[in-house]
Scaffold this motif. Structure first.
Motif, PDB file in Angstrom:
ATOM      1  N   SER A 151       0.787  -1.236   0.000  1.00  0.00           N
ATOM      2  CA  SER A 151       0.000   0.000   0.000  1.00  0.00           C
ATOM      3  C   SER A 151       0.820   1.286   0.000  1.00  0.00           C
ATOM      4  CB  SER A 151      -0.941   0.010   1.213  1.00  0.00           C
ATOM      5  OG  SER A 151      -0.260  -0.281   2.409  1.00  0.00           O
ATOM      6  N   VAL A 152       2.169   1.181   0.060  1.00  0.00           N
ATOM      7  CA  VAL A 152       2.985   2.385   0.168  1.00  0.00           C
ATOM      8  C   VAL A 152       2.923   3.262  -1.077  1.00  0.00           C
ATOM      9  CG1 VAL A 152       5.112   1.297  -0.672  1.00  0.00           C
ATOM     10  CG2 VAL A 152       5.251   3.249   0.901  1.00  0.00           C
ATOM     11  N   LEU A 153       2.619   2.680  -2.228  1.00  0.00           N
ATOM     12  CA  LEU A 153       2.581   3.448  -3.475  1.00  0.00           C
ATOM     13  C   LEU A 153       1.161   3.760  -3.934  1.00  0.00           C
ATOM     14  CD1 LEU A 153       5.390   1.531  -5.413  1.00  0.00           C
ATOM     15  CD2 LEU A 153       5.580   3.747  -4.269  1.00  0.00           C
ATOM     16  N   LEU A 154       0.187   3.629  -3.023  1.00  0.00           N
ATOM     17  CA  LEU A 154      -1.219   3.830  -3.394  1.00  0.00           C
ATOM     18  C   LEU A 154      -1.729   5.216  -3.024  1.00  0.00           C
ATOM     19  CD1 LEU A 154      -2.771   0.372  -2.484  1.00  0.00           C
ATOM     20  CD2 LEU A 154      -1.787   1.160  -4.651  1.00  0.00           C
ATOM     21  N   GLY A 155      -0.892   6.213  -3.178  1.00  0.00           N
ATOM     22  CA  GLY A 155      -1.321   7.577  -2.933  1.00  0.00           C
ATOM     23  C   GLY A 155      -0.572   8.222  -1.789  1.00  0.00           C
ATOM     24  N   THR A 156      -0.516   9.532  -1.829  1.00  0.00           N
ATOM     25  CA  THR A 156       0.186  10.319  -0.820  1.00  0.00           C
ATOM     26  C   THR A 156      -0.754  11.398  -0.296  1.00  0.00           C
ATOM     27  OG1 THR A 156       1.020  12.007  -2.345  1.00  0.00           O
ATOM     28  CG2 THR A 156       2.302   9.968  -2.149  1.00  0.00           C
ATOM     29  N   GLU A 157      -0.229  12.243   0.555  1.00  0.00           N
ATOM     30  CA  GLU A 157      -1.035  13.356   1.060  1.00  0.00           C
ATOM     31  C   GLU A 157      -1.395  14.331  -0.064  1.00  0.00           C
ATOM     32  OE1 GLU A 157       1.422  14.940   4.094  1.00  0.00           O
ATOM     33  OE2 GLU A 157       1.222  13.191   5.412  1.00  0.00           O
ATOM     34  N   HIS A 216       6.984   3.285 -14.089  1.00  0.00           N
ATOM     35  CA  HIS A 216       6.200   2.514 -13.131  1.00  0.00           C
ATOM     36  C   HIS A 216       7.043   2.260 -11.891  1.00  0.00           C
ATOM     37  CE1 HIS A 216       8.600  -0.944 -14.467  1.00  0.00           C
ATOM     38  NE2 HIS A 216       8.204  -1.543 -13.357  1.00  0.00           N
ATOM     39  N   LEU A 217       6.394   2.024 -10.765  1.00  0.00           N
ATOM     40  CA  LEU A 217       7.061   1.683  -9.513  1.00  0.00           C
ATOM     41  C   LEU A 217       6.289   0.559  -8.838  1.00  0.00           C
ATOM     42  CD1 LEU A 217       7.854   5.211  -7.982  1.00  0.00           C
ATOM     43  CD2 LEU A 217       9.539   3.547  -8.818  1.00  0.00           C
ATOM     44  N   ASP A 218       7.019  -0.367  -8.242  1.00  0.00           N
ATOM     45  CA  ASP A 218       6.428  -1.456  -7.479  1.00  0.00           C
ATOM     46  C   ASP A 218       7.213  -1.610  -6.184  1.00  0.00           C
ATOM     47  OD1 ASP A 218       4.413  -2.498  -9.423  1.00  0.00           O
ATOM     48  OD2 ASP A 218       6.214  -2.861 -10.626  1.00  0.00           O
ATOM     49  N   ALA A 219       6.553  -2.158  -5.177  1.00  0.00           N
ATOM     50  CA  ALA A 219       7.217  -2.388  -3.892  1.00  0.00           C
ATOM     51  C   ALA A 219       7.062  -3.850  -3.494  1.00  0.00           C
ATOM     52  CB  ALA A 219       6.631  -1.481  -2.814  1.00  0.00           C
ATOM     53  N   ALA A 261       0.107   8.108   2.167  1.00  0.00           N
ATOM     54  CA  ALA A 261      -1.118   8.411   2.908  1.00  0.00           C
ATOM     55  C   ALA A 261      -1.634   7.226   3.716  1.00  0.00           C
ATOM     56  CB  ALA A 261      -2.195   8.881   1.933  1.00  0.00           C
ATOM     57  N   PHE A 262      -1.496   6.026   3.186  1.00  0.00           N
ATOM     58  CA  PHE A 262      -2.040   4.826   3.832  1.00  0.00           C
ATOM     59  C   PHE A 262      -3.497   5.059   4.232  1.00  0.00           C
ATOM     60  CE2 PHE A 262       2.567   4.460   4.735  1.00  0.00           C
ATOM     61  CZ  PHE A 262       2.806   3.276   4.051  1.00  0.00           C
ATOM     62  N   ARG A 263      -4.306   5.431   3.248  1.00  0.00           N
ATOM     63  CA  ARG A 263      -5.737   5.640   3.507  1.00  0.00           C
ATOM     64  C   ARG A 263      -6.375   4.319   3.940  1.00  0.00           C
ATOM     65  NH1 ARG A 263      -4.253   8.758  -0.971  1.00  0.00           N
ATOM     66  NH2 ARG A 263      -4.593  10.992  -0.650  1.00  0.00           N
ATOM     67  N   SER A 264      -7.270   4.409   4.853  1.00  0.00           N
ATOM     68  CA  SER A 264      -7.832   3.207   5.475  1.00  0.00           C
ATOM     69  C   SER A 264      -8.439   2.250   4.450  1.00  0.00           C
ATOM     70  CB  SER A 264      -8.888   3.595   6.514  1.00  0.00           C
ATOM     71  OG  SER A 264      -8.305   4.296   7.585  1.00  0.00           O
ATOM     72  N   LEU A 284       9.676  10.624 -12.080  1.00  0.00           N
ATOM     73  CA  LEU A 284       9.645   9.397 -11.278  1.00  0.00           C
ATOM     74  C   LEU A 284      10.261   9.626  -9.903  1.00  0.00           C
ATOM     75  CD1 LEU A 284      10.123   5.767 -12.218  1.00  0.00           C
ATOM     76  CD2 LEU A 284      11.729   6.688 -10.561  1.00  0.00           C
ATOM     77  N   LEU A 285      11.378  10.334  -9.844  1.00  0.00           N
ATOM     78  CA  LEU A 285      12.011  10.608  -8.552  1.00  0.00           C
ATOM     79  C   LEU A 285      11.115  11.483  -7.683  1.00  0.00           C
ATOM     80  CD1 LEU A 285      15.713  11.269  -9.624  1.00  0.00           C
ATOM     81  CD2 LEU A 285      14.829   9.274  -8.388  1.00  0.00           C
ATOM     82  N   GLU A 286      10.397  12.388  -8.299  1.00  0.00           N
ATOM     83  CA  GLU A 286       9.499  13.255  -7.529  1.00  0.00           C
ATOM     84  C   GLU A 286       8.348  12.452  -6.935  1.00  0.00           C
ATOM     85  OE1 GLU A 286       6.687  15.916  -6.095  1.00  0.00           O
ATOM     86  OE2 GLU A 286       6.256  14.731  -7.883  1.00  0.00           O
ATOM     87  N   VAL A 287       7.798  11.505  -7.727  1.00  0.00           N
ATOM     88  CA  VAL A 287       6.722  10.645  -7.217  1.00  0.00           C
ATOM     89  C   VAL A 287       7.255   9.723  -6.125  1.00  0.00           C
ATOM     90  CG1 VAL A 287       5.124   8.789  -7.820  1.00  0.00           C
ATOM     91  CG2 VAL A 287       5.411  10.741  -9.372  1.00  0.00           C
ATOM     92  N   MET A 288       8.456   9.187  -6.327  1.00  0.00           N
ATOM     93  CA  MET A 288       9.058   8.336  -5.307  1.00  0.00           C
ATOM     94  C   MET A 288       9.279   9.107  -4.009  1.00  0.00           C
ATOM     95  SD  MET A 288      12.745   6.354  -5.331  1.00  0.00           S
ATOM     96  CE  MET A 288      12.265   5.027  -6.424  1.00  0.00           C
ATOM     97  N   ALA A 289       9.821  10.325  -4.127  1.00  0.00           N
ATOM     98  CA  ALA A 289      10.063  11.146  -2.940  1.00  0.00           C
ATOM     99  C   ALA A 289       8.757  11.446  -2.212  1.00  0.00           C
ATOM    100  CB  ALA A 289      10.755  12.442  -3.343  1.00  0.00           C
ATOM    101  N   ASP A 290       7.695  11.726  -2.963  1.00  0.00           N
ATOM    102  CA  ASP A 290       6.400  12.000  -2.355  1.00  0.00           C
ATOM    103  C   ASP A 290       5.899  10.790  -1.572  1.00  0.00           C
ATOM    104  OD1 ASP A 290       4.184  13.502  -1.746  1.00  0.00           O
ATOM    105  OD2 ASP A 290       3.155  13.120  -3.646  1.00  0.00           O
TER     106      ASP A 290
END
Length: 493
Positions: free
Chosen positions: A120-126, A143-146, A179-182, A167-173
């Protein structure tokens, strides 16, 4: 005024009144249409000509590999960065390895939380929804995968060279503001529970689980896959807490390989990940206990038509002088299709479809693992043959031909694995985890080229001695247990 360019036209044959193509087209088609289907030729037919057998070309010396241009640095945040120029295609492969050993939690709880975190770490940010993450990466061909195991959290991906900054900007975010939305965490948790429940019924997964716990006990190294019941108990708060504590730059390594300028890439990474910092250090997995020799543990699966056999013993690591000799010894035993064990229990006796042997690494430890599946009635004789081949390798030197065949295979697969940007990035990332760099590759290649048959045998006497092994056999114990215990030390259920 320029003359108009003449346009080529496709001339179609005029149709006959009955709709057929004119005779001259009929004749042309007949000349290229085979009168009957060609029969497949055997290997012997392919290998011969009217003048005799086709000569097999001699093996040639492998070309000296070029060392790609590389730059490495440790950023102010403590993040290690390695940038390698390998411009075969306009892509860049990215591998971020974060040591992810557990601390303060039981191995079971840590393994379960880590698995949900990776999902879930790559499923959205703040700042971004999960759809915006996908859209931003897709716009630049990225693309990015964890993924996670007992040793590390890995964030891996690729991008067109022109889109690295995005890509680096998305990774840094994601590293600073996941966000780890419920609803995302809950959805991934439920999906994992279902997948783990299915996997836990697979014989190979069951055998792997028993082997891990038999050789490592309750050490976290044994928990490379969590239980479904533990994952079901994971909460969003637990995942967020693990993220804050352990997704940190100090001790982590970012590898970038592809069509890039190493120096400019280091500067780009420093700028993009400048806000990722922490007072904590990434947690390395503690060294697991050394694998101890012992009897085979039999785990009963009543009614199973096949048995899963897994054997293991201590091995030497990549930094050991005998590592190249061990690699060739492993290949000769069961490390590739032309190995002794495959020849014995597959080609000669038909006990199994395939057999394998490989070396795995943990901090301060390495193991050789042998694996094959066999039908229930062949279990005892197949295990006996596996131990027989171990004894033969330990007692009798391999032939020069065996060593040369294994050497050529090892050098060829090494070259193949480093030929692509993805393969090179994965290799450099794996080496960095154990404090090794690209220079190790050149030394290892030279060691493989010069190791002798005597050195291979000397290493095999220590690592592949039957007395050094332990293992598990999973299957219908009532059908093979008595026969197996009559020839080898066995712990029956």
């Amino acid at each position: 005024m320029p003359k108009p360019t003449a346009q080529k036209s496709i001339v179609k044959a005029p149709a006959k009144p009955d709709g057929k193509v004119p005779d001259r087209f009929d004749r042309t088609l007949k000349t290229i249409r085979p009168s009957k289907l060609a029969r497949p030729r055997s290997a012997d037919q392919i290998g011969r000509t009217a003048l005799g057998s086709r000569p097999i070309p001699e093996l040639t010396q492998a070309l000296k590999a070029r060392v790609p241009s590389t730059a490495a640095a440790t950023l102010d945040s403590g993040l290690n960065v390695v940038a390698v120029r390998k411009p075969g295609t306009p892509l860049i492969e990215v591998r971020l390895r974060i040591p992810f050993g557990g601390k303060g939690l039981s191995a079971r709880v840590h393994s379960a939380r880590a698995e949900v975190l990776a999902s879930s770490v790559l499923l959205g940010t703040e700042r971004r929804t999960r759809e915006q993450v996908d859209e931003d990466l897709g716009t630049v061909g990225g693309h990015l995968d964890a993924s996670v195991d007992s040793q590390r959290l890995m964030i891996a991906g690729s991008v067109l060279s022109t889109g690295l900054e995005v890509l680096l900007e998305v990774m840094a975010d994601s590293l600073t503001g996941a966000a780890f939305r419920s609803h995302d965490v809950g959805g991934e948790r439920d999906r994992l529970v279902e997948q783990l429940a299915i996997a836990s019924s697979q014989p190979s997964t069951v055998a792997r689980k028993y082997l891990q716990h038999r050789r490592f006990g309750d050490h976290p190294a044994a928990w490379d896959m969590p239980d479904a019941t533990d994952v079901a108990a994971v909460t969003t708060a637990g995942v967020r807490g693990l993220f804050r504590r352990q997704v940190v730059p100090v001790g982590s390594t970012l590898v970038l390989v592809g069509d890039l300028s190493p120096a400019k890439t280091l500067a780009m990474v420093a700028k993009a990940l400048g806000d990722w910092h922490s007072d904590r250090q990434a947690l390395e997995l503690s060294p697991p206990p050394q694998v101890a020799p012992g009897p085979l543990g039999v785990f009963d699966r009543p009614g199973a038509v096949q048995s899963q056999v897994r054997l293991s013993a201590p091995a030497v690591g990549r930094d050991h002088d005998g590592y190249a000799a061990q690699q060739l010894a492993n290949l000769i035993y069961a490390g590739y299709f032309s190995s002794r064990l495959v020849e014995n229990i597959r080609e000669d006796k038909g006990y199994t479809y395939s057999a394998s042997s490989s070396v795995h690494f943990w901090p301060g430890a390495a193991t050789v693992t042998i694996g094959f599946d066999t039908n229930t009635e062949s279990t005892a004789p197949a295990v006996w043959e596996a131990y027989y081949e171990l004894g033969r390798l330990a007692l009798l030197p391999p032939t020069v031909d065996e060593v040369e065949s294994a050497r050529n295979y090892a050098l060829g697969t090494l070259a193949t694995s480093l030929a692509t940007q993805a393969g090179y990035a994965a290799t450099i990332s794996s080496l960095a985890a154990f404090g090794l760099g690209a220079e190790w590759l050149a030394g290892h290649r030279a060691n493989l080229a010069r190791v002798t048959a005597d050195e291979v045998h000397s290493l095999a006497r220590a690592v592949f001695a039957p007395s050094a092994f332990m293992g598990v056999v999973v299957g219908d114990a009532a059908q093979f247990g008595a026969a197996l215990s009559s020839v080898l030390p066995v712990e029956l259920p």
